[in-house]
Design a protein around this motif. Sequence first.
Motif, PDB file in Angstrom:
ATOM      1  N   GLU A  31     -21.719  61.993   9.687  1.00 45.76           N
ATOM      2  CA  GLU A  31     -20.446  62.432   9.117  1.00 45.76           C
ATOM      3  C   GLU A  31     -19.460  61.272   9.041  1.00 45.76           C
ATOM      4  O   GLU A  31     -18.710  61.135   8.075  1.00 45.76           O
ATOM      5  CB  GLU A  31     -19.853  63.566   9.958  1.00 45.76           C
ATOM      6  N   ARG A  32     -19.480  60.417  10.068  1.00 40.62           N
ATOM      7  CA  ARG A  32     -18.584  59.262  10.062  1.00 40.62           C
ATOM      8  C   ARG A  32     -18.999  58.233   9.015  1.00 40.62           C
ATOM      9  O   ARG A  32     -18.156  57.558   8.425  1.00 40.62           O
ATOM     10  CB  ARG A  32     -18.535  58.653  11.460  1.00 40.62           C
ATOM     11  N   LEU A  33     -20.296  58.109   8.794  1.00 42.97           N
ATOM     12  CA  LEU A  33     -20.769  57.250   7.709  1.00 42.97           C
ATOM     13  C   LEU A  33     -20.236  57.756   6.373  1.00 42.97           C
ATOM     14  O   LEU A  33     -19.705  56.976   5.565  1.00 42.97           O
ATOM     15  CB  LEU A  33     -22.302  57.226   7.699  1.00 42.97           C
ATOM     16  N   VAL A  34     -20.372  59.052   6.126  1.00 42.53           N
ATOM     17  CA  VAL A  34     -19.901  59.636   4.870  1.00 42.53           C
ATOM     18  C   VAL A  34     -18.390  59.463   4.728  1.00 42.53           C
ATOM     19  O   VAL A  34     -17.890  59.075   3.663  1.00 42.53           O
ATOM     20  CB  VAL A  34     -20.288  61.125   4.796  1.00 42.53           C
ATOM     21  N   TRP A  61     -27.642  51.197   4.996  1.00 43.10           N
ATOM     22  CA  TRP A  61     -29.001  50.652   5.124  1.00 43.10           C
ATOM     23  C   TRP A  61     -29.624  51.077   6.451  1.00 43.10           C
ATOM     24  O   TRP A  61     -30.798  51.479   6.496  1.00 43.10           O
ATOM     25  CB  TRP A  61     -28.938  49.134   5.020  1.00 43.10           C
ATOM     26  N   LEU A  62     -28.849  51.010   7.528  1.00 46.22           N
ATOM     27  CA  LEU A  62     -29.354  51.449   8.826  1.00 46.22           C
ATOM     28  C   LEU A  62     -29.705  52.941   8.802  1.00 46.22           C
ATOM     29  O   LEU A  62     -30.736  53.360   9.332  1.00 46.22           O
ATOM     30  CB  LEU A  62     -28.317  51.184   9.919  1.00 46.22           C
ATOM     31  N   HIS A  63     -28.841  53.737   8.177  1.00 47.08           N
ATOM     32  CA  HIS A  63     -29.109  55.177   8.101  1.00 47.08           C
ATOM     33  C   HIS A  63     -30.390  55.453   7.322  1.00 47.08           C
ATOM     34  O   HIS A  63     -31.178  56.338   7.698  1.00 47.08           O
ATOM     35  CB  HIS A  63     -27.936  55.898   7.448  1.00 47.08           C
ATOM     36  N   SER A  64     -30.623  54.705   6.245  1.00 53.05           N
ATOM     37  CA  SER A  64     -31.811  54.929   5.422  1.00 53.05           C
ATOM     38  C   SER A  64     -33.096  54.662   6.197  1.00 53.05           C
ATOM     39  O   SER A  64     -34.163  55.149   5.828  1.00 53.05           O
ATOM     40  CB  SER A  64     -31.766  54.046   4.171  1.00 53.05           C
ATOM     41  N   ARG A  65     -32.981  53.902   7.276  1.00 51.03           N
ATOM     42  CA  ARG A  65     -34.141  53.594   8.124  1.00 51.03           C
ATOM     43  C   ARG A  65     -34.122  54.343   9.450  1.00 51.03           C
ATOM     44  O   ARG A  65     -34.882  54.033  10.361  1.00 51.03           O
ATOM     45  CB  ARG A  65     -34.202  52.076   8.371  1.00 51.03           C
ATOM     46  N   THR A 107     -21.881  51.491  14.998  1.00 53.33           N
ATOM     47  CA  THR A 107     -21.735  51.119  13.585  1.00 53.33           C
ATOM     48  C   THR A 107     -20.996  52.193  12.806  1.00 53.33           C
ATOM     49  O   THR A 107     -20.086  51.890  12.018  1.00 53.33           O
ATOM     50  CB  THR A 107     -23.118  50.881  12.961  1.00 53.33           C
ATOM     51  N   ALA A 108     -21.366  53.462  13.019  1.00 53.14           N
ATOM     52  CA  ALA A 108     -20.712  54.559  12.308  1.00 53.14           C
ATOM     53  C   ALA A 108     -19.233  54.638  12.657  1.00 53.14           C
ATOM     54  O   ALA A 108     -18.383  54.883  11.793  1.00 53.14           O
ATOM     55  CB  ALA A 108     -21.398  55.880  12.624  1.00 53.14           C
ATOM     56  N   SER A 109     -18.908  54.405  13.930  1.00 60.27           N
ATOM     57  CA  SER A 109     -17.517  54.489  14.373  1.00 60.27           C
ATOM     58  C   SER A 109     -16.683  53.337  13.828  1.00 60.27           C
ATOM     59  O   SER A 109     -15.535  53.527  13.412  1.00 60.27           O
ATOM     60  CB  SER A 109     -17.452  54.507  15.906  1.00 60.27           C
ATOM     61  N   VAL A 110     -17.247  52.120  13.828  1.00 57.94           N
ATOM     62  CA  VAL A 110     -16.536  50.966  13.285  1.00 57.94           C
ATOM     63  C   VAL A 110     -16.225  51.188  11.808  1.00 57.94           C
ATOM     64  O   VAL A 110     -15.096  50.959  11.339  1.00 57.94           O
ATOM     65  CB  VAL A 110     -17.348  49.676  13.475  1.00 57.94           C
ATOM     66  N   LEU A 111     -17.214  51.628  11.048  1.00 52.34           N
ATOM     67  CA  LEU A 111     -17.015  51.838   9.617  1.00 52.34           C
ATOM     68  C   LEU A 111     -15.942  52.882   9.359  1.00 52.34           C
ATOM     69  O   LEU A 111     -15.012  52.661   8.572  1.00 52.34           O
ATOM     70  CB  LEU A 111     -18.326  52.275   8.953  1.00 52.34           C
TER      71      LEU A 111
END
Length: 236
Positions: A101-104, A163-167, A174-178
């Motif tokens: 959700e944080r990535l999105v 890219w990390l999520h796709s793998r 990473t999600a929190s920083v973004l």
Amino acid sequence: MDGGYHLTGEKLYVANGSQADFIIALAATRETQDNGGLAGASLLAVDANASGVSSTPEPMLGWHSADICRVRFTDVAVPADRLVGRRDKALLHLVRALDFERLVAGVLAVGGVRHCLDLLKDFVREHQVKGAPLGTHQAVRHRIADLESSYDLVRHYGYRAAWLHSRGKLDTHTASVLKLQATELAVTAAQTCLQFHGARGYAADSATARLYQDAMAGPIAAGASELLRDLVYETA
């Protein structure tokens, strides 16, 4: 209930709350002494049209297309096969879901910053101040340059996160920083855009006002910025 559950309670600020066909609800499925955590909690997929389910619109400052609602459950019968994941282990599933959700949220904010900068750059090229475009002032150009630089950094970090999520390797750090950096930048860009537009940008029906209203929700949704700073610190 035997072979299932009876659900009573409410879920706040549900996106698409009046249009969804089903709702994922966090429910206590085991009594526990831990009143402050998620021990004994499970995720249930609830039919939004089931008896006992009702929704009430919750008008928001922005995100008008999100259909935010308060959903109430009054003794709703939920079959046993509507359990999502492992019973009493909701925390394990929530951690993974929140990272996505944080990535999105971060990627959406990156797109919002781009749109905001495009609108701002068009305006400073066209708007005349004392016979010259606003963009001829060095202070204005430098302010936009700072925003463009920050945008490029956050955008490329977003590519890395995706890219990390796709793998299957997206992590909480990473999600929190973004999400933290992208949503905070979206607010700064929207504020700058509104300020440079002056009174016309503050008009309720202006594009800049809408951008500002929507951007302000970013640092709240999917975990407030204060929470994300703690997560970034703890996972560094």
